[in-house]
Design an enzyme around this catalytic site. Structure first.
Site, mmCIF file in Angstrom:
data_model
loop_
_atom_site.group_PDB
_atom_site.id
_atom_site.type_symbol
_atom_site.label_atom_id
_atom_site.label_comp_id
_atom_site.label_asym_id
_atom_site.label_seq_id
_atom_site.Cartn_x
_atom_site.Cartn_y
_atom_site.Cartn_z
ATOM 1 N N TYR A 61 -9.834 -11.822 1.486
ATOM 2 C CA TYR A 61 -8.666 -11.856 0.617
ATOM 3 C C TYR A 61 -9.096 -12.294 -0.779
ATOM 4 O O TYR A 61 -9.402 -13.447 -1.029
ATOM 5 C CB TYR A 61 -7.594 -12.803 1.169
ATOM 6 N N HIS A 83 -13.819 -11.633 11.535
ATOM 7 C CA HIS A 83 -12.656 -10.849 11.088
ATOM 8 C C HIS A 83 -12.607 -9.465 11.747
ATOM 9 O O HIS A 83 -11.545 -8.994 12.156
ATOM 10 C CB HIS A 83 -12.715 -10.697 9.567
ATOM 11 N N SER A 101 1.155 -10.537 11.124
ATOM 12 C CA SER A 101 2.204 -9.546 10.856
ATOM 13 C C SER A 101 3.273 -9.501 11.938
ATOM 14 O O SER A 101 3.659 -8.421 12.415
ATOM 15 C CB SER A 101 1.603 -8.147 10.660
ATOM 16 N N LEU A 115 6.243 -9.820 11.621
ATOM 17 C CA LEU A 115 7.444 -9.176 11.068
ATOM 18 C C LEU A 115 7.185 -7.708 10.751
ATOM 19 O O LEU A 115 7.889 -7.106 9.938
ATOM 20 C CB LEU A 115 7.912 -9.918 9.804
ATOM 21 N N GLY A 116 6.171 -7.145 11.421
ATOM 22 C CA GLY A 116 5.894 -5.725 11.220
ATOM 23 C C GLY A 116 5.555 -5.404 9.787
ATOM 24 O O GLY A 116 6.051 -4.432 9.222
ATOM 25 N N ARG A 117 4.695 -6.253 9.179
ATOM 26 C CA ARG A 117 4.314 -6.112 7.771
ATOM 27 C C ARG A 117 5.534 -6.155 6.854
ATOM 28 O O ARG A 117 5.606 -5.448 5.851
ATOM 29 C CB ARG A 117 3.514 -4.833 7.551
ATOM 30 N N GLY A 118 6.483 -6.999 7.216
ATOM 31 C CA GLY A 118 7.668 -7.196 6.394
ATOM 32 C C GLY A 118 8.789 -6.226 6.693
ATOM 33 O O GLY A 118 9.917 -6.399 6.202
ATOM 34 N N PHE A 119 8.536 -5.219 7.526
ATOM 35 C CA PHE A 119 9.546 -4.203 7.820
ATOM 36 C C PHE A 119 10.767 -4.797 8.501
ATOM 37 O O PHE A 119 11.907 -4.413 8.219
ATOM 38 C CB PHE A 119 8.922 -3.121 8.705
ATOM 39 N N SER A 122 12.119 -7.564 8.111
ATOM 40 C CA SER A 122 12.991 -8.330 7.207
ATOM 41 C C SER A 122 14.208 -7.511 6.786
ATOM 42 O O SER A 122 15.240 -8.068 6.402
ATOM 43 C CB SER A 122 12.211 -8.754 5.955
#
Length: 335
Positions: A63, A132, A212, A214-218, A220
């Site tokens: 990152y 990783h 993830s 949250l499904g990569r923010g989906f 939300s």
């Protein structure tokens, strides 16, 4: 406040029932991951998480590269002992701090990467050190032996793998006990169940850390169209969020949103509570205070067996929701 703690592995690592994924707080190779980040707000988010009992931070040398670890060093400065820090290595970063986009699990690189992460984090030990991605050119035994040496030297307390197959997990665990395996896991991504990796982890007593969740923010619910992603948001490259697959997933999300509304919580909180009820540790990523507060509140939500069944009927195991990476990214996952 987080009321629950969980053990990762059998070697003594105990963490809060929810962690904080820090990836989105910086770019990767100059690209924004989930929109623009703000360093000051990110640091406030880390501090607020600690106030609420969320002291488990997840980062990686990828990152940035390296920028994320340095940001965390700023956030924890003078208060290192209050945090549990997990970082990862394996995506090769050269001496000019550039990603080569190769994998490196050779013993010499393990030592080099760990020393660099210790310096960047401003600490003399790493609580949980992950590989990783598995280096296909290096036997996993060599990599784990080098990681075990770091444990013996006191530079690392516990070790883990990320996106590893059941066979690789077994081979690694035979060399040195693994505390955790990290993988993408959510209502929309349950490959590790289908591949029976979760069964392997349960058998060996290894924790599953779900990135993830949250499904990569989906989940939300903020994304209603593929065009809602910023031009350089990496989610545009993911098949799950492209074409008709996006809209099929949006229909599934609608049912999740309805269930969350009936329970008077957010869809994100419902998704996090589901991961916890499955016995796993979610590390939702955020760089904003209001979201870390909402996520931590989810750690105290109880779901009944009937509610779990209802959720899993919406997105049943085996239902295709689209690949979670492009072809190159999928090739990086150890099969």
């Amino acid at each position: 406040m987080i009321n629950k703690k969980t053990a990762l592995g059998k070697e003594g690592l105990v963490v809060p029932g929810i962690g904080l994924g820090c990836m989105g707080m910086t770019t990767i190779a100059g690209a924004d991951i989930y929109g623009k980040s703000d360093e000051a707000e990110s640091i406030r988010t880390i501090h607020r998480s600690l106030e609420l009992g969320g002291n488990f931070l997840d980062t990686a040398d990828l990152y940035g590269p390296l920028l994320n670890e340095r940001l965390i060093a700023k956030a924890i400065a003078g208060n290192r002992q209050q945090y549990i820090i997990a970082t990862k290595f394996g995506f090769e970063v050269d001496d000019n701090e550039q990603l080569t986009w190769k994998f490196n699990g050779k013993k010499e690189y393990v030592k080099k990467a760990a020393e660099r992460s210790l310096k960047n984090l401003g600490t003399d030990y790493i609580d949980l050190y992950y590989l990783h991605r598995v280096d296909p050119e290096t036997p996993i035994e060599e990599t784990v032996e080098a990681m075990a040496t770091l444990v013996k030297e006191g530079k690392v307390k516990y070790i883990g793998l990320s996106e590893a197959s059941a066979q690789t997990i077994r081979r690694a665990h035979a060399i040195h006990p693994l505390a955790a395996v990290q993988t993408e896991y959510s209502l929309f991504e349950r490959t590790v169940e289908e591949a029976r990796i979760t069964d392997t982890l349960a058998e060996l007593g290894i924790g599953l850390v779900a990135y993830s969740p949250l499904g990569r923010g989906f989940i939300s619910g903020d994304i209603k169209s593929p065009d809602d992603f910023a031009a350089n948001d990496f989610r545009r490259t993911i098949p799950r969020f492209q074409g008709q697959q996006f809209y099929k997933n949006l229909e599934l999300l609608g049912a999740i949103e309805k269930m969350a509304a009936e329970k008077d919580i957010t869809p994100s909180q419902l998704a996090i509570a589901w991961v916890i009820a499955k016995g796993h540790l979610p590390i939702p990523g955020t760089k904003r205070v209001k979201y870390v507060e909402q996520n931590i509140a989810a750690a105290n939500i109880e779901l009944s067996a009937a509610e779990m069944a209802q959720l899993e009927a919406i997105v049943p195991l085996g239902l295709s929701t689209g690949d979670r990476y492009d072809a190159a990214g999928m090739s990086w996952i150890d099969q």
